[in-house]
Design a protein around this motif. Structure first.
Motif, short mmCIF file in Angstrom:
data_model
loop_
_atom_site.label_atom_id
_atom_site.label_comp_id
_atom_site.label_asym_id
_atom_site.label_seq_id
_atom_site.Cartn_x
_atom_site.Cartn_y
_atom_site.Cartn_z
N LEU A 314 0.99 -1.19 -0.11
CA LEU A 314 0.16 0.11 0.07
C LEU A 314 0.97 1.25 -0.11
CD1 LEU A 314 -2.60 -1.06 2.75
CD2 LEU A 314 -2.68 -1.33 0.32
N PRO A 315 0.88 2.20 -1.06
CA PRO A 315 1.58 3.51 -0.92
C PRO A 315 1.03 4.43 -0.03
CG PRO A 315 -0.11 3.29 -2.86
CD PRO A 315 -0.16 1.92 -2.22
N ALA A 316 2.12 5.30 0.46
CA ALA A 316 1.75 6.16 1.48
C ALA A 316 0.56 7.25 0.72
CB ALA A 316 2.84 6.90 1.73
N ASP A 317 0.68 7.45 -0.36
CA ASP A 317 -0.48 8.43 -1.11
C ASP A 317 -1.40 8.16 -1.56
OD1 ASP A 317 1.02 7.44 -3.17
OD2 ASP A 317 1.89 9.43 -3.84
N ALA A 318 -1.97 6.94 -1.34
CA ALA A 318 -3.20 6.41 -1.89
C ALA A 318 -4.24 7.15 -1.45
CB ALA A 318 -3.33 5.07 -1.35
N THR A 319 -5.15 7.47 -2.45
CA THR A 319 -6.19 8.43 -2.41
C THR A 319 -7.40 7.83 -2.13
OG1 THR A 319 -6.60 8.77 -4.53
CG2 THR A 319 -5.24 10.41 -3.24
N VAL A 369 -6.44 4.50 5.06
CA VAL A 369 -6.27 3.52 6.00
C VAL A 369 -4.83 3.36 6.16
CG1 VAL A 369 -5.96 1.91 3.78
CG2 VAL A 369 -6.42 0.89 6.05
N THR A 370 -3.87 3.95 5.35
CA THR A 370 -2.45 3.94 5.57
C THR A 370 -1.89 5.34 6.42
OG1 THR A 370 -1.79 5.09 3.45
CG2 THR A 370 -2.07 2.62 3.53
N ARG A 371 -2.94 6.16 6.81
CA ARG A 371 -2.41 7.22 7.68
C ARG A 371 -1.09 8.08 6.88
NH1 ARG A 371 -2.86 4.69 13.63
NH2 ARG A 371 -5.05 4.04 13.40
N GLY A 372 -1.02 7.96 5.54
CA GLY A 372 -0.06 8.79 5.14
C GLY A 372 1.39 8.06 5.20
N GLU A 373 1.20 6.50 5.48
CA GLU A 373 2.35 5.77 5.56
C GLU A 373 2.09 4.47 4.59
OE1 GLU A 373 2.43 4.57 9.31
OE2 GLU A 373 2.91 6.56 10.42
N VAL A 374 3.08 3.98 4.27
CA VAL A 374 3.15 2.55 3.53
C VAL A 374 2.83 1.58 4.38
CG1 VAL A 374 5.05 3.04 1.61
CG2 VAL A 374 5.58 2.08 3.71
N GLY A 375 2.20 0.71 3.72
CA GLY A 375 1.28 -0.41 4.67
C GLY A 375 1.22 -1.62 4.03
N ALA A 376 0.37 -2.67 4.60
CA ALA A 376 0.19 -3.89 4.17
C ALA A 376 -1.32 -4.20 4.94
CB ALA A 376 0.85 -4.82 4.42
N ILE A 377 -1.88 -4.97 4.38
CA ILE A 377 -3.29 -5.44 5.09
C ILE A 377 -3.16 -6.83 5.22
CG2 ILE A 377 -5.90 -5.93 4.52
CD1 ILE A 377 -6.00 -3.37 2.76
N ARG A 378 -3.69 -7.24 6.39
CA ARG A 378 -3.71 -8.74 7.01
C ARG A 378 -5.34 -9.29 7.31
NH1 ARG A 378 0.32 -11.24 11.43
NH2 ARG A 378 -0.84 -9.85 12.79
N LEU A 379 -5.61 -10.41 6.68
CA LEU A 379 -7.03 -10.83 6.83
C LEU A 379 -6.66 -12.08 7.85
CD1 LEU A 379 -8.57 -10.03 3.75
CD2 LEU A 379 -8.83 -8.59 5.85
N THR A 380 -7.24 -12.39 8.79
CA THR A 380 -7.05 -13.84 9.74
C THR A 380 -8.40 -14.07 10.24
OG1 THR A 380 -6.56 -12.42 11.52
CG2 THR A 380 -4.75 -13.24 10.43
N PRO A 381 -8.58 -15.41 10.51
CA PRO A 381 -9.94 -15.78 11.04
C PRO A 381 -10.31 -15.03 12.46
CG PRO A 381 -8.66 -17.48 10.24
CD PRO A 381 -7.73 -16.42 10.21
N SER A 382 -11.44 -14.57 12.64
CA SER A 382 -11.94 -13.95 13.76
C SER A 382 -11.82 -15.07 15.22
CB SER A 382 -13.22 -13.27 13.78
OG SER A 382 -13.35 -12.13 12.74
N ASP A 383 -12.18 -16.26 14.58
CA ASP A 383 -11.99 -17.10 15.49
C ASP A 383 -11.17 -18.35 14.94
OD1 ASP A 383 -12.36 -19.52 17.23
OD2 ASP A 383 -14.48 -19.89 16.83
N GLN A 429 11.79 6.49 -9.34
CA GLN A 429 10.69 6.03 -10.00
C GLN A 429 10.40 4.55 -9.39
OE1 GLN A 429 10.12 6.84 -14.71
NE2 GLN A 429 12.25 6.69 -14.32
N THR A 430 11.36 4.01 -8.83
CA THR A 430 10.92 2.48 -8.02
C THR A 430 11.09 2.56 -6.63
OG1 THR A 430 12.22 1.43 -9.94
CG2 THR A 430 11.92 0.06 -8.14
N GLN A 431 10.11 2.05 -6.29
CA GLN A 431 9.97 1.80 -4.53
C GLN A 431 9.47 0.78 -4.19
OE1 GLN A 431 6.57 3.66 -2.54
NE2 GLN A 431 7.88 4.68 -1.26
N LEU A 432 10.37 -0.02 -3.01
CA LEU A 432 10.19 -1.26 -2.70
C LEU A 432 9.73 -1.10 -1.31
CD1 LEU A 432 10.72 -4.02 -3.41
CD2 LEU A 432 12.93 -3.86 -2.07
N ILE A 433 8.17 -1.67 -1.06
CA ILE A 433 7.60 -1.74 0.04
C ILE A 433 7.77 -3.11 0.76
CG2 ILE A 433 5.41 -1.13 1.22
CD1 ILE A 433 4.70 0.37 -1.34
N LEU A 434 8.55 -3.28 2.07
CA LEU A 434 8.38 -4.46 2.81
C LEU A 434 7.71 -4.49 4.09
CD1 LEU A 434 12.49 -4.52 2.57
CD2 LEU A 434 10.91 -5.36 0.85
#
Length: 537
Positions: A314-319, A369-383, A429-434
């Motif tokens: 997720l890029p930091a400047d996603a609108t 969702v990223t609050r102006g920062e790069v990020g990632a999303i994780r989905l896990t079982p609630s149970d 022009q290249t960004q690596l998000i880890l």
């Protein structure tokens, strides 16, 4: 010596001539001795191959039941049809990291064509050695001359350009990567579309497609194999599976490509998940999305359905960020939603959980969702006691001064020991998000020499536990052309990664993002010990 049993197993002796023995050679041997020698001759014929070419001693190959690793000797990947329209242009890039233990070999990319129209392979040298890369790829659209230095070249022109197949052997095979990048400036389909070419397979998943107004989404199918293929498309929407006879039994002859417009199969559906299921043969598959003048890109195939999904990049400047999740099985999925930022995992306000009904798709917008920062999303079982397989993807929009482009990210696995991506460009022009999904991780980033000049550069980066960072790329000194990027996990992790490429065009920051996957440059091989008894069991 104990006389061997000749009763079991029962073997039909090969027809052989009775040996003639000189009396002196036998030293006056008895009739019994001659019978034993004759029996040994028969068994020698049966066991000859195993015994005359004895296996390597167990001490040399390791303990029984163990395994070793070996580098792959051949890698083949498929690039989808460019789908560039009349005004777009597409570039291919090939890259192999240096340092393979093997020698020789070659790598090249060719347009997929029916067998009768395919160019004949270059003849092998008379001395039995491997052909030089330039010779092996002389008839190719794009040859790769040397590991460690990428090669770039154009695709066929026009809106009917076929898919492509890239093959690497020998020292070119371990870690071989191919990228396809398309630039379209037509206002109706403007955008930068990139995709990592992937191996042929029998199942591919995509989440985030649509046939809503303004969307033009195509599934690209490429059969680069020597035999025919039959494919079914399975579609899932907000109301459940979508049945259409036209989506089943799609036949592809060897060396052919086909693009299927999704609106002809499921019109007017806002959010879709698509499975490409191959009944016969193997194909390469891609899904390309165009949203009017809002952006375009390829949806990278997602990992197979699983109870947990991680979407990096997720890029930091996603609108705008739109999460699309499918539960293609027979059970509902109750999921916990988490976001990775610079300080680790956190739960987004008002989007703590997500419920997806069985066989259906659920989509949710995640503003800021990223609050102006790069990020990632994780989905896990609630149970954790009730895991349900899911497939997830995210659409990202970046807009500035009323102009925008879009990219789609997919659920990804860890980069593992090493991952590479071919088409990278300098000048920021290249960004690596880890993202370090679990514990803190240390990784090594290596930028290769440029395709037309430059010196490789390396940098090590530490990613805090659960955090996401925008890693600074060690740009090659004196860079000329595009460069390859290799990521290695040194410790900790696991690590997921995505590369974002931004190319300014017509006042638009066009961009594309691809996740990185383990390059599978090595395979595990079991130790084997010789046992002549297998021939008579």
């Amino acid at each position: 010596m104990k006389k061997p049993s000749l009763k079991a197993p029962k073997l039909k002796a090969p027809s052989i001539s009775r040996p003639e023995f000189a009396v002196g050679a036998l030293g006056g041997g008895s009739r019994t001795g001659r019978s034993l020698l004759a029996g040994a001759a028969v068994l020698g014929v049966v066991f000859g191959i195993a015994e005359l070419r004895p296996p390597v001693t167990p001490a040399a190959v390791g303990p029984a039941g163990g395994a070793t690793t070996a580098q792959v000797e051949r890698t083949s990947v498929i690039c989808p049809q460019p789908l560039q329209g009349v005004t777009g242009n597409t570039a291919y890039t090939l890259f192999t990291p240096p340092g393979a233990a093997a020698t020789g070999g070659s790598a090249a990319l060719n347009d997929v064509a029916p067998p009768a129209a395919a160019p004949a392979p270059a003849p092998a040298p008379s001395d039995g050695s491997s052909a030089a890369p330039a010779d092996a790829g002389a008839a190719a659209r794009l040859p790769l001359a040397k590991p460690g230095i990428p090669a770039a070249g154009p695709a066929a022109n026009g809106d009917l350009a076929p898919g492509a197949v890239a093959v690497a052997t020998g020292a070119f095979a371990p870690g071989f990567a191919a990228s396809q990048t398309t630039t379209v400036t037509d206002p109706q389909a403007i955008g930068l579309s990139g995709v990592n070419c992937t191996p042929s397979g029998t199942s591919f998943w995509f989440s985030g497609a649509s046939t809503a107004a303004g969307r033009v989404d195509y599934v690209s199918l490429v059969n680069a194999e020597s035999g025919p293929a039959v494919v079914d498309l399975k579609l899932y929407g907000p109301k459940g599976p979508i049945d259409n006879d036209a989506a089943n039994g799609i036949a592809l002859a060897p060396g052919t490509s086909e693009a299927l417009r999704l609106s002809s199969l499921a019109p007017g559906v806002d959010d879709l998940a698509v499975e490409v299921r191959v009944r016969t043969g193997r194909v390469g598959a891609g899904l390309h999305a165009v949203d009017g003048g809002k952006g375009a890109d390829w949806l990278q195939p997602s990992v197979a359905p699983a109870a947990e999904a991680v979407i990096p990049g997720l890029p930091a400047d996603a609108t705008a960020t739109r999460l699309v999740v499918a539960a293609p099985g027979e059970d509902d999925a109750d999921l916990k939603v988490q976001i990775s930022g610079k300080n680790g995992w956190f739960t987004p306000v008002d989007h703590e959980t997500l419920h997806v009904k069985a066989g259906m798709v659920e989509a949710v917008d995640l503003p800021q969702v990223t609050r102006g920062e790069v990020g990632a999303i994780r989905l896990t079982p609630s149970d954790p006691a009730h895991p349900t397989p899911i497939v997830a993807g995210v659409r990202i929009d970046r807009a500035k001064n009323g102009k925008s482009d879009a990219a789609w990210l997919s659920g990804a696995g860890p980069v593992g020991a090493r991952a590479s991506i071919a088409d990278n460009r300098g000048g920021g022009q290249t960004q690596l998000i880890l993202t370090a999904v679990g514990e803190e991780a240390k990784v090594r980033i290596t930028a290769s020499a440029g395709s037309a000049g430059g010196t490789p550069a390396t940098k090590e980066v530490t990613v805090p536990a659960g955090a996401t960072v925008a890693a600074e790329i060690p740009e090659p000194a004196g860079l000329n052309g595009v460069f390859g990027l290799t990521l290695e996990t040194l410790s900790g992790g696991p690590v997921t990664a995505a590369r974002m490429l931004t190319v300014p065009a017509k006042d638009i920051q066009m961009f594309t993002s691809q996740t990185l996957a383990d390059d599978r440059s090595t395979v595990r091989l079991p130790y084997v010990q010789g046992d002549p008894g297998v021939l008579v069991r």
